[in-house]
Design an enzyme around this catalytic site. Structure first.
Site, PDB file in Angstrom:
ATOM      1  CB  CYS A   1       6.875   7.325  -7.703  1.00  0.00           C
ATOM      2  SG  CYS A   1       5.201   7.965  -7.869  1.00  0.00           S
TER       3      CYS A   1
ATOM      4  CG  HIS B   1       8.614  10.032 -11.482  1.00  0.00           C
ATOM      5  ND1 HIS B   1       8.986   8.716 -11.576  1.00  0.00           N
ATOM      6  CD2 HIS B   1       7.289  10.036 -11.197  1.00  0.00           C
ATOM      7  CE1 HIS B   1       7.932   7.936 -11.365  1.00  0.00           C
ATOM      8  NE2 HIS B   1       6.884   8.720 -11.132  1.00  0.00           N
TER       9      HIS B   1
ATOM     10  CD  GLU C   1      12.418   9.150 -12.736  1.00  0.00           C
ATOM     11  OE1 GLU C   1      12.660   9.631 -11.605  1.00  0.00           O
ATOM     12  OE2 GLU C   1      11.490   8.335 -12.941  1.00  0.00           O
TER      13      GLU C   1
HETATM   14  N1  GLN Z   1       1.386   3.317  -8.619  1.00  0.00           N
HETATM   15  C1  GLN Z   1       1.694   4.407  -7.747  1.00  0.00           C
HETATM   16  C2  GLN Z   1       0.641   5.490  -7.793  1.00  0.00           C
HETATM   17  O1  GLN Z   1      -0.104   5.581  -8.734  1.00  0.00           O
HETATM   18  C3  GLN Z   1       3.056   4.970  -8.044  1.00  0.00           C
HETATM   19  C4  GLN Z   1       3.151   5.550  -9.408  1.00  0.00           C
HETATM   20  C5  GLN Z   1       4.571   5.762  -9.831  1.00  0.00           C
HETATM   21  O2  GLN Z   1       5.469   5.111  -9.310  1.00  0.00           O
HETATM   22  N2  GLN Z   1       4.791   6.632 -10.791  1.00  0.00           N
HETATM   23  O3  GLN Z   1       0.554   6.289  -6.912  1.00  0.00           O
END
Ligand code: GLN
Length: 549
Positions: free
Chosen positions: A380, A516, A518
């Protein structure tokens, strides 16, 4: 009819109620029972989505996009039969919000709205709602017995036990049996008091799970049974697991907990087959190789802030028989001191994150991994860091950035979709657009993997479902330039509009994803991306590849 097991905690918090509830669920699943789990949280926040990881650990995202308590992560890691949804976690705040909403709408016809029955009725309604299609529901009651906050939950449980009947419901109470070093003895009194507290609100436990440092001797268990009116064999000793929390299902099973439950509920079921858990424990106890990886993040003082991620790494270790030592590197330290902390690491992992603080450290770590051919997994915000590094240091857009960190960047290679896509569908930055309130992309979505990618090979399939929690996206305007210079788009969204995964062509193993992974990893099954990442780290460390699957 669905039967219910309520799990409460006494004496102190942090006894591992979530792990016990999840472990119990897996042993029951191993006896052919369909199990669901519910967590009730006693705080006033309507959901945990906006709670800081510093205070509350990780926010776990369910497939249907609910931002929930991290205990739901344990549930999913331990059970296979069903996945958690927004029904599986609620807070006191959400119960009150619903009751107040109905009151405003006039549903109570001017009657006085009270904790009993209105709040307790809503709690009971939600507990019963998760029962559909399941043999057994385990309800974990957050907080500690005696806390003012959890009282409405316990009152609802008391009423439900009467309604369901004592033969179709059980109460499992978790307590602490401390060992007093100076006196050289263990103390059963806190457990006795905690049960007394439960009884004073009309709840008699059927099972006590006594947490302790070492196994609790029979004499002490007998004493506890006598004072608490709990059957002797139902006073279970649960000492700290020697190797891993993944031993807990086996530890509970060895003391007959699932037998007690199956008998209480009058169920005719085969014994639990926990052989897969034995395989997990064996892999953890006897790793064949070791790697050191760096996790460059910012919530490092709170071990639970990266819970699913650190578990996914352990799972990859299980799958590859590798002991993975994780070195937590503060992104801000790295920003200040440079990437020396990464020099001897076999892989670099950049987790998700929010806000400008520490982002430059993540970009510097990415650059180091890219230039030194160190296996890299960016998740992300980690993908955003990878795109920013590539744009600045390979393509030469010195000012390239994510608009999250630098809203005025000349080259917004990452931004809110509303910032880079105009109404006609052309991808273009709309300068001066002040809309920062783009809604989160949350929950499971399909990602199409490109044929020749590392990701396609790792997953072994053309498309995968993975979970999102972010606002910002790769700006499509730059994509053809990325691809022409060695950064490939390895995954795209279902509608082909959004970048889901990227890889570097001239690198041993450099993968970043917008989702994600995970949240989809478990000890028994691992997760293909993490497994391949640790395989790459093993290669980088010069470890024998034969141990790796
Ligand atoms: N801050 C970034 C966004 O909002 C990534 C978010 C994250 O890593 N879950 O897109």
């Amino acid at each position: 009819m669905t039967q219910y097991i309520f799990v409460t905690g006494g004496v102190v918090s942090s006894l591992g109620k979530g792990i016990v509830a999840a472990s119990l669920a897996t042993t029951l699943e191993a006896r052919d029972l369909a199990v669901n789990i519910l967590k009730m949280d006693p705080y006033i926040n309507v959901d945990p989505g906006t709670m800081s990881p510093f205070q509350h650990g990780e926010v776990f995202v369910t497939a249907d996009g609910a931002e929930t308590d991290q205990d739901l992560g344990y549930y999913e890691r331990f059970i296979r039969g069903n996945r958690m949804s927004q029904k599986n976690n609620f807070t006191t705040g959400s119960v009150y919000a619903e009751v107040i909403r109905r009151e405003r709408r006039g549903d109570y016809l001017g009657g006085t709205v009270q904790v009993i029955p209105h709040i307790t009725d809503e709690i009971k309604r939600r507990i019963l709602a998760v029962g559909e299609d399941h043999d057994i529901v385990i309800v974990e009651i957050g907080g500690t017995v005696g806390d003012i906050e959890s009282q409405p939950f316990l009152e609802a449980v008391r009423q439900l036990r009467l309604e369901l009947g004592s033969r179709d419901s059980m109460l499992v109470h978790l307590t602490l049996v401390p060992h007093l070093e100076k006196a050289g003895e263990i103390k059963t009194k806190p457990t006795q008091h905690s049960v007394k507290e439960l009884r004073s609100i009309g709840l008699q436990p059927d099972v006590l799970i006594c947490r302790s440092i070492d196994p609790i001797p029979l004499s002490a268990r007998k004493k506890i049974a006598l004072f608490t009116s709990v059957e002797e064999r139902a006073v279970i000793s649960l000492e700290d697991a020697a190797i891993s929390i993944y031993q807990v299902p086996v530890m509970l099973n060895e003391q007959g907990l699932d037998d007690i439950i199956v008998e209480h509920f009058r169920l005719d079921k085969p014994p639990a087959d926990l052989s897969e858990w034995h395989t997990v424990i064996d892999a953890l106890a006897h790793p064949k190789q070791t790697v050191e990886i760096a996790l460059v993040g910012k919530y490092l003082d709170v071990p639970d802030a990266y819970k699913s991620l650190s578990e996914a790494i352990i799972h990859a270790g299980i799958q590859t028989k590798t002991k993975v030592n994780v070195c937590y590197v503060d992104a801000e330290d790295l920003e200040r001191d440079g990437p020396a902390a990464l020099a001897d690491k076999h892989a670099v992992l950049i987790p998700g994150g929010f806000g400008a603080r520490g982002f430059e450290g993540k970009v510097a770590a990415t650059q180091y991994a890219r230039e030194n051919n160190i296996p890299y997994l960016g998740i992300c915000y980690g993908l955003h860091a990878a795109v920013v590094d590539f744009s600045r240091n390979v393509l030469g857009y010195e000012n390239a950035d994510t608009t999250e960190s630098n809203p005025n960047t000349r080259d917004p290679v990452i931004g809110l979709v509303s910032e880079w896509r105009d109404v006609s569908g052309q991808v273009e930055r709309r300068d001066g657009d002040e809309d920062k309130g783009g809604t989160m992309r949350l929950g499971e979505q399909r990602c199409h993997l490109s044929g020749s990618s590392i990701a396609r090979k790792a997953y072994g399939t053309d498309h995968v479902m993975e979970r999102h929690r972010h606002r910002y996206e790769v700006n499509n305007k730059y994509v053809s330039e990325f691809e022409a210079n060695g950064l490939s788009i390895a995954g795209r969204s279902d509608d082909d509009e959004l970048v889901e995964m990227i890889e570097l062509d001239d690198h041993d193993w450099f993968v970043a994803c917008q989702f994600h992974p995970e949240f989809n990893s478990s000890p028994r099954d691992g997760h293909p991306l993490f497994t391949q990442f640790i395989n790459a780290a093993n290669r980088h460390a010069g470890n024998g590849s034969d141990a790796a699957k």
